[in-house]
Scaffold this motif. Structure first.
Motif, PDB file in Angstrom:
ATOM      1  N   PHE A 156       5.551  -0.517   8.698  1.00  0.00           N
ATOM      2  CA  PHE A 156       6.328  -1.232   9.708  1.00  0.00           C
ATOM      3  C   PHE A 156       7.650  -0.520  10.015  1.00  0.00           C
ATOM      4  O   PHE A 156       7.995  -0.300  11.171  1.00  0.00           O
ATOM      5  N   ASP A 186      14.925   4.245   2.397  1.00  0.00           N
ATOM      6  CA  ASP A 186      13.910   3.650   1.507  1.00  0.00           C
ATOM      7  C   ASP A 186      14.265   3.962   0.053  1.00  0.00           C
ATOM      8  O   ASP A 186      14.565   5.109  -0.289  1.00  0.00           O
ATOM      9  N   SER A 223       3.500  -1.715  -0.151  1.00  0.00           N
ATOM     10  CA  SER A 223       2.190  -2.215   0.293  1.00  0.00           C
ATOM     11  C   SER A 223       1.454  -1.160   1.101  1.00  0.00           C
ATOM     12  O   SER A 223       0.232  -1.184   1.190  1.00  0.00           O
ATOM     13  N   SER A 224       2.201  -0.245   1.686  1.00  0.00           N
ATOM     14  CA  SER A 224       1.577   0.825   2.487  1.00  0.00           C
ATOM     15  C   SER A 224       1.136   2.000   1.633  1.00  0.00           C
ATOM     16  O   SER A 224       0.561   2.954   2.151  1.00  0.00           O
ATOM     17  N   ARG A 242      -6.426   2.422   4.449  1.00  0.00           N
ATOM     18  CA  ARG A 242      -6.343   1.081   5.013  1.00  0.00           C
ATOM     19  C   ARG A 242      -7.281   1.012   6.213  1.00  0.00           C
ATOM     20  O   ARG A 242      -7.336   1.937   7.011  1.00  0.00           O
ATOM     21  N   ILE A 243      -7.945  -0.128   6.336  1.00  0.00           N
ATOM     22  CA  ILE A 243      -8.940  -0.293   7.413  1.00  0.00           C
ATOM     23  C   ILE A 243      -8.267  -0.525   8.761  1.00  0.00           C
ATOM     24  O   ILE A 243      -7.246  -1.206   8.831  1.00  0.00           O
ATOM     25  N   VAL A 277      18.994  -0.382  -0.504  1.00  0.00           N
ATOM     26  CA  VAL A 277      20.049  -1.288  -0.053  1.00  0.00           C
ATOM     27  C   VAL A 277      20.202  -2.330  -1.141  1.00  0.00           C
ATOM     28  O   VAL A 277      19.212  -2.954  -1.553  1.00  0.00           O
ATOM     29  N   GLN A 282       0.052  -5.096  -3.697  1.00  0.00           N
ATOM     30  CA  GLN A 282       0.337  -6.496  -3.377  1.00  0.00           C
ATOM     31  C   GLN A 282       0.255  -6.734  -1.875  1.00  0.00           C
ATOM     32  O   GLN A 282       0.604  -5.883  -1.079  1.00  0.00           O
ATOM     33  N   GLU A 332       1.743  -9.155   1.126  1.00  0.00           N
ATOM     34  CA  GLU A 332       3.005  -9.906   1.303  1.00  0.00           C
ATOM     35  C   GLU A 332       2.692 -10.985   2.326  1.00  0.00           C
ATOM     36  O   GLU A 332       2.840 -10.790   3.513  1.00  0.00           O
ATOM     37  N   LYS A 365      -2.693  -1.175   9.882  1.00  0.00           N
ATOM     38  CA  LYS A 365      -3.289  -0.602  11.098  1.00  0.00           C
ATOM     39  C   LYS A 365      -2.374  -0.732  12.306  1.00  0.00           C
ATOM     40  O   LYS A 365      -2.382   0.080  13.204  1.00  0.00           O
TER      41      LYS A 365
HETATM   42  C1  LIG Z   1      -4.731  -3.763  -1.466  1.00  0.00           C
HETATM   43  C2  LIG Z   1      -4.308  -3.829  -0.055  1.00  0.00           C
HETATM   44  C3  LIG Z   1      -5.227  -3.594   0.949  1.00  0.00           C
HETATM   45  C4  LIG Z   1      -4.848  -3.659   2.280  1.00  0.00           C
HETATM   46  N1  LIG Z   1      -5.755  -3.374   3.240  1.00  0.00           N
HETATM   47  C5  LIG Z   1      -5.370  -3.294   4.521  1.00  0.00           C
HETATM   48  C6  LIG Z   1      -6.274  -2.819   5.502  1.00  0.00           C
HETATM   49  O1  LIG Z   1      -7.405  -2.474   5.185  1.00  0.00           O
HETATM   50  N2  LIG Z   1      -5.844  -2.730   6.782  1.00  0.00           N
HETATM   51  C7  LIG Z   1      -4.585  -3.075   7.147  1.00  0.00           C
HETATM   52  O2  LIG Z   1      -4.256  -2.979   8.321  1.00  0.00           O
HETATM   53  N3  LIG Z   1      -3.695  -3.528   6.233  1.00  0.00           N
HETATM   54  C8  LIG Z   1      -4.052  -3.634   4.940  1.00  0.00           C
HETATM   55  N4  LIG Z   1      -3.180  -4.051   3.972  1.00  0.00           N
HETATM   56  C9  LIG Z   1      -1.861  -4.557   4.383  1.00  0.00           C
HETATM   57  C10 LIG Z   1      -0.884  -3.469   4.687  1.00  0.00           C
HETATM   58  O3  LIG Z   1      -0.998  -2.416   3.751  1.00  0.00           O
HETATM   59  C11 LIG Z   1       0.536  -4.050   4.693  1.00  0.00           C
HETATM   60  O4  LIG Z   1       0.562  -5.196   5.526  1.00  0.00           O
HETATM   61  C12 LIG Z   1       1.523  -3.040   5.218  1.00  0.00           C
HETATM   62  O5  LIG Z   1       1.390  -1.824   4.522  1.00  0.00           O
HETATM   63  C13 LIG Z   1       2.940  -3.586   5.066  1.00  0.00           C
HETATM   64  O6  LIG Z   1       3.852  -2.578   5.431  1.00  0.00           O
HETATM   65  P1  LIG Z   1       5.402  -2.847   5.332  1.00  0.00           P
HETATM   66  O7  LIG Z   1       6.047  -1.661   5.959  1.00  0.00           O
HETATM   67  O8  LIG Z   1       5.744  -4.180   5.866  1.00  0.00           O
HETATM   68  O9  LIG Z   1       5.729  -2.933   3.766  1.00  0.00           O
HETATM   69  P2  LIG Z   1       5.785  -1.792   2.653  1.00  0.00           P
HETATM   70  O10 LIG Z   1       4.734  -0.792   2.864  1.00  0.00           O
HETATM   71  O11 LIG Z   1       5.841  -2.463   1.333  1.00  0.00           O
HETATM   72  O12 LIG Z   1       7.158  -1.078   2.914  1.00  0.00           O
HETATM   73  C14 LIG Z   1       8.386  -1.632   2.535  1.00  0.00           C
HETATM   74  C15 LIG Z   1       9.292  -0.513   2.093  1.00  0.00           C
HETATM   75  O13 LIG Z   1      10.592  -1.049   1.871  1.00  0.00           O
HETATM   76  C16 LIG Z   1      11.180  -0.350   0.811  1.00  0.00           C
HETATM   77  N5  LIG Z   1      12.241  -1.208   0.268  1.00  0.00           N
HETATM   78  C17 LIG Z   1      12.116  -2.429  -0.263  1.00  0.00           C
HETATM   79  N6  LIG Z   1      13.307  -2.930  -0.608  1.00  0.00           N
HETATM   80  C18 LIG Z   1      14.217  -1.984  -0.269  1.00  0.00           C
HETATM   81  C19 LIG Z   1      15.626  -1.903  -0.375  1.00  0.00           C
HETATM   82  N7  LIG Z   1      16.356  -2.910  -0.900  1.00  0.00           N
HETATM   83  N8  LIG Z   1      16.249  -0.800   0.056  1.00  0.00           N
HETATM   84  C20 LIG Z   1      15.528   0.244   0.593  1.00  0.00           C
HETATM   85  N9  LIG Z   1      14.199   0.216   0.710  1.00  0.00           N
HETATM   86  C21 LIG Z   1      13.541  -0.886   0.296  1.00  0.00           C
HETATM   87  C22 LIG Z   1      10.034  -0.121  -0.164  1.00  0.00           C
HETATM   88  O14 LIG Z   1      10.267   0.969  -1.028  1.00  0.00           O
HETATM   89  C23 LIG Z   1       8.875   0.126   0.784  1.00  0.00           C
HETATM   90  O15 LIG Z   1       8.617   1.504   0.982  1.00  0.00           O
HETATM   91  C24 LIG Z   1      -3.519  -3.990   2.633  1.00  0.00           C
HETATM   92  C25 LIG Z   1      -2.587  -4.216   1.619  1.00  0.00           C
HETATM   93  C26 LIG Z   1      -2.966  -4.121   0.295  1.00  0.00           C
HETATM   94  C27 LIG Z   1      -1.947  -4.344  -0.766  1.00  0.00           C
END
Ligand SMILES: Cc1cc2nc3c(=O)[nH]c(=O)nc-3n(C[C@H](O)[C@H](O)[C@H](O)COP(=O)(O)OP(=O)(O)OC[C@H]3O[C@@H](n4cnc5c(N)ncnc54)[C@H](O)[C@@H]3O)c2cc1C
Length: 391
Positions: A27, A46, A56-57, A62-63, A185, A327, A329, A359
């Protein structure tokens, strides 16, 4: 200026607007890139780096699919995301997406989800086929279709190289002129609206005109009042099993699959010489993304093995060759959160991927950039206020 206590002026030194994006997962990374391309100065921060294993990424794959049931915004978003993933593969000359197709098996008495997906797929011109169980058995003899009533096949779906994509996005973001900082942060005081900037773990301060918090499962900790338990990190286990010699369980012969039965099971064929992935979408126990134990459970493994032997008989007793704990979320309705902080116009909260967010990264990032720069009005479906009516 000393490093300790120095103020990083991540905002208008000249006339350029500056935005800080916190979190370089799917995201945040894409949001930062889209903001940058709109002429904004962007600092992406990050704590553990883009695509790190706690995020989570941070998985291998990821599908990507557009089958999403009735009355939802995600089919359209997935279609746009697919376009952007493909464009960026060409632009960056890298392989991000494996278009091996996605097979969705309707194995539950209640197939409202699948039936409701069909008009939406048609509306958004997603190439798909409705398949009978005998037809599926003819095409994929490796699968035992017992209990499967019918299916949807999306030939242009598949899977994304997840961790790698996050790293590439951050890398290209920097090449295009963005600033990246590996620092966390510090929590505390963010609910007051970041009026005095952000305190970073390296002792410096980050000041910007707008802030986008895309911190996945950590959002509840950073915003205990606004988010708190509204985003619930849950423990999810993923298993990779060794295939028999040959390519019958690899991307050459099988698509990604989702099996809609009592427990929703999903997985993908072996690729890059690695294992055959099996996962259970059922939400696990609450999980701490920073310190949680990432060893899989014996019960989880047993369930995955039983399932594998049933649905893919030639994989019965296949050895476990890799495993991961990650995990989700989750929000209460499993829809994303994209909204301003209720107390600060210039602070955005973006998250709640709820197990299906990856995705959408490129399309979601584009949307968030438009909202932050007031090019578009934010979508009420992702507003925090929707939870105020939930009991
Ligand atoms: C097992 C599993 C299978 C999945 N399968 C799929 C799938 O097949 N298809 C699909 O579309 N989605 C899938 N998902 C969901 C998808 O992976 C997540 O919804 C997505 O990756 C979320 O991205 P994000 O950027 O919101 O969070 P994250 O990827 O968690 O990114 C958040 C980032 O913030 C950083 N951060 C946190 N706190 C701080 C701070 N205080 N200061 C600085 N940095 C910080 C972290 O280090 C991290 O890198 C799956 C998830 C899991 C766990």
């Amino acid at each position: 200026m000393s490093k300790q206590g120095s103020v990083i002026l991540a905002y208008c030194m000249v006339s350029k607007k500056h935005v800080a994006v916190i979190g370089a997962g799917a995201f945040g990374g894409w949001t930062a890139l889209h903001l940058l391309r709109r002429g904004v100065g962007v600092t992406l921060v990050d704590g553990w780096g883009a695509g790190n294993s706690r995020s989570s990424s941070g998985g291998e794959s990821r599908i990507i699919r557009a089958t999403y049931g009735p009355n939802q915004p995600y089919t359209k978003m997935a279609a746009r995301a697919m376009q952007l993933w493909t464009e960026h593969e060409k632009r960056w000359q890298v392989k991000l997406l494996q278009k091996v197709g996605v097979l969705w098996m309707a194995a539950s008495e209640d197939d409202e989800f699948e039936r409701g997906s069909l008009p939406v797929l048609r509306e958004h011109e997603i190439v798909h086929e409705e398949l009978s169980a005998p037809e599926m058995a003819r095409r994929w003899p490796q699968i035992n279709f017992e209990g499967v009533r019918w299916g949807i096949f999306e030939p242009n779906g598949g899977f994304l190289r997840a961790r790698f994509s996050c790293q590439i996005v951050a890398e290209r973001f920097m090449e295009e002129g963005g600033e990246f900082k590996e620092a966390a942060v510090l929590p505390g005081g963010l609910e007051e609206g970041c009026k005095h900037g952000l305190q970073l773990s390296n002792g410096s301060k980050l000041l910007a005109e707008a802030y986008v918090f895309a911190c996945g499962p950590w959002l509840g900790r950073l915003f205990p009042e606004t988010i708190g338990g509204m985003i619930r990190p849950t423990r999810q286990e993923i298993f990779f099993f060794g295939t028999p010699p040959g390519d019958s369980f690899s991307t050459a012969k099988l698509p990604v699959w989702g099996d809609h039965r009592e427990r929703f099971m999903y997985g993908m064929p072996a690729s890059d010489g690695r294992g055959f992935k099996v996962a259970d979408d059922t939400r696990g126990l609450e999980f701490d993304p920073s310190t949680g134990d990432r060893a899989v459970s014996a019960e989880g493994l047993q369930r995955a093995q039983e399932y594998l032997g049933f649905r893919f008989p030639a994989m019965k007793d296949a050895p476990l060759i890799e495993s991961r704990v990650c995990q989700y979320e989750d929000t209460p309705d499993e829809n994303f959160i994209i909204d301003r902080h209720p107390g600060a116009e210039n602070v955005w909260i973006v998250g709640g991927g709820s197990g299906h967010g990856f995705k959408h990264g490129p399309a979601l990032g584009e949307m968030v950039a438009e909202y932050v720069l007031n090019e578009k009005k934010s979508d009420i479906r992702f507003a925090l206020s929707r939870f105020h009516t939930l009991t």
